[in-house]
Design a protein around this motif. Structure first.
Motif, PDB file in Angstrom:
ATOM      1  N   SER A 162       0.848  -1.190   0.000  1.00 15.81           N
ATOM      2  CA  SER A 162       0.000   0.000   0.000  1.00 15.81           C
ATOM      3  C   SER A 162       0.886   1.243   0.000  1.00 15.81           C
ATOM      4  O   SER A 162       1.827   1.355   0.778  1.00 15.81           O
ATOM      5  N   VAL A 163       0.554   2.143  -0.921  1.00 17.01           N
ATOM      6  CA  VAL A 163       1.271   3.411  -1.063  1.00 17.01           C
ATOM      7  C   VAL A 163       0.354   4.509  -0.562  1.00 17.01           C
ATOM      8  O   VAL A 163      -0.819   4.566  -0.915  1.00 17.01           O
ATOM      9  N   SER A 164       0.893   5.388   0.280  1.00 18.52           N
ATOM     10  CA  SER A 164       0.115   6.531   0.757  1.00 18.52           C
ATOM     11  C   SER A 164       0.911   7.807   0.530  1.00 18.52           C
ATOM     12  O   SER A 164       2.112   7.784   0.346  1.00 18.52           O
ATOM     13  N   LEU A 218      10.596  11.193  -2.392  1.00 16.28           N
ATOM     14  CA  LEU A 218      10.471   9.744  -2.275  1.00 16.28           C
ATOM     15  C   LEU A 218       9.123   9.357  -2.871  1.00 16.28           C
ATOM     16  O   LEU A 218       8.076   9.785  -2.383  1.00 16.28           O
ATOM     17  N   LYS A 219       9.152   8.580  -3.965  1.00 11.43           N
ATOM     18  CA  LYS A 219       7.934   8.180  -4.667  1.00 11.43           C
ATOM     19  C   LYS A 219       7.918   6.674  -4.856  1.00 11.43           C
ATOM     20  O   LYS A 219       8.968   6.061  -5.045  1.00 11.43           O
ATOM     21  N   PHE A 220       6.729   6.116  -4.835  1.00 10.14           N
ATOM     22  CA  PHE A 220       6.531   4.693  -5.092  1.00 10.14           C
ATOM     23  C   PHE A 220       5.395   4.527  -6.087  1.00 10.14           C
ATOM     24  O   PHE A 220       4.432   5.287  -6.062  1.00 10.14           O
ATOM     25  N   SER A 221       5.502   3.528  -6.933  1.00 10.50           N
ATOM     26  CA  SER A 221       4.377   3.173  -7.795  1.00 10.50           C
ATOM     27  C   SER A 221       4.338   1.657  -7.935  1.00 10.50           C
ATOM     28  O   SER A 221       5.374   0.989  -7.925  1.00 10.50           O
ATOM     29  N   GLY A 247       4.878  -5.540  -9.386  1.00 14.05           N
ATOM     30  CA  GLY A 247       6.195  -4.958  -9.135  1.00 14.05           C
ATOM     31  C   GLY A 247       6.070  -3.614  -8.446  1.00 14.05           C
ATOM     32  O   GLY A 247       4.974  -3.054  -8.317  1.00 14.05           O
ATOM     33  N   ILE A 248       7.190  -3.096  -8.001  1.00 15.71           N
ATOM     34  CA  ILE A 248       7.239  -1.806  -7.319  1.00 15.71           C
ATOM     35  C   ILE A 248       8.378  -0.994  -7.922  1.00 15.71           C
ATOM     36  O   ILE A 248       9.475  -1.511  -8.145  1.00 15.71           O
ATOM     37  N   ILE A 249       8.101   0.278  -8.170  1.00 20.56           N
ATOM     38  CA  ILE A 249       9.146   1.213  -8.596  1.00 20.56           C
ATOM     39  C   ILE A 249       9.311   2.234  -7.481  1.00 20.56           C
ATOM     40  O   ILE A 249       8.335   2.820  -7.012  1.00 20.56           O
ATOM     41  N   SER A 250      10.539   2.426  -7.048  1.00 19.28           N
ATOM     42  CA  SER A 250      10.849   3.400  -6.011  1.00 19.28           C
ATOM     43  C   SER A 250      11.812   4.431  -6.587  1.00 19.28           C
ATOM     44  O   SER A 250      12.806   4.071  -7.224  1.00 19.28           O
TER      45      SER A 250
END
Length: 155
Positions: free
Chosen positions: A69-71, A125-128, A136-139
């Motif tokens: 979960s991204v907030s 700082l970003k996440f998707s 997958g996750i991109i940071s």
């Protein structure tokens, strides 16, 4: 016959000596400033690589049944991921303490620990989440104006 230097010869020698000394000072100044610039670049790379390795560690061994979960929004996002065989989720966030931004990690469910130091400026700082099977996750973290991007797939 008189021995020694004439006034004109003395003035010429002093002028040449002044040119040499000025060139030496300019060279020393350039060496010192380039050394400071190189130290800052090295510090940025070191901290960015450390943060990247910690984020890769957090993203390794992800529970494929639990989507992270991204907030947050913009450049101030946080993520919570669940690793297999762990009770507490791992959380990574950007936190401001005394007007300094730190990237922090929580892996015990209680305390956050800083990943960056006050020696660098952390601005983003970003996440998707990459949808699919596996997801997958991109940071993306921005340290001293340089982006450090991590892409990891849950496997």
């Amino acid at each position: 016959m008189k021995k020694g230097f004439t006034l004109i010869e003395t003035v010429i020698y002093i002028a040449l000596f002044s040119v040499l000394i000025t060139g030496g000072f300019i060279s020393c100044y350039q060496i010192i400033t380039s050394n400071d610039s190189l130290n800052q670049k090295t510090r940025t790379e070191t901290e960015g690589n450390f943060v990247s390795r910690k984020i890769l560690w957090a993203f390794s061994g992800l529970d494929t049944t639990s989507t992270p979960s991204v907030s947050g929004s913009g450049c101030n996002q946080s993520i919570s991921v669940q690793k297999t065989n762990t009770a507490n989720p791992i959380r990574i966030r950007l936190n401001t303490i005394s007007s300094t931004n730190y990237i922090e990690i929580q892996d015990d469910g209680v305390n956050y620990h800083p990943l960056t130091t006050p020696n660098v400026s952390t601005s983003c700082l970003k996440f998707s989440i990459i949808s699919g099977n596996p997801y997958g996750i991109i940071s993306t973290s921005t340290i001293n104006g340089k982006d450090f991007v991590i892409r990891k797939y849950a496997r």
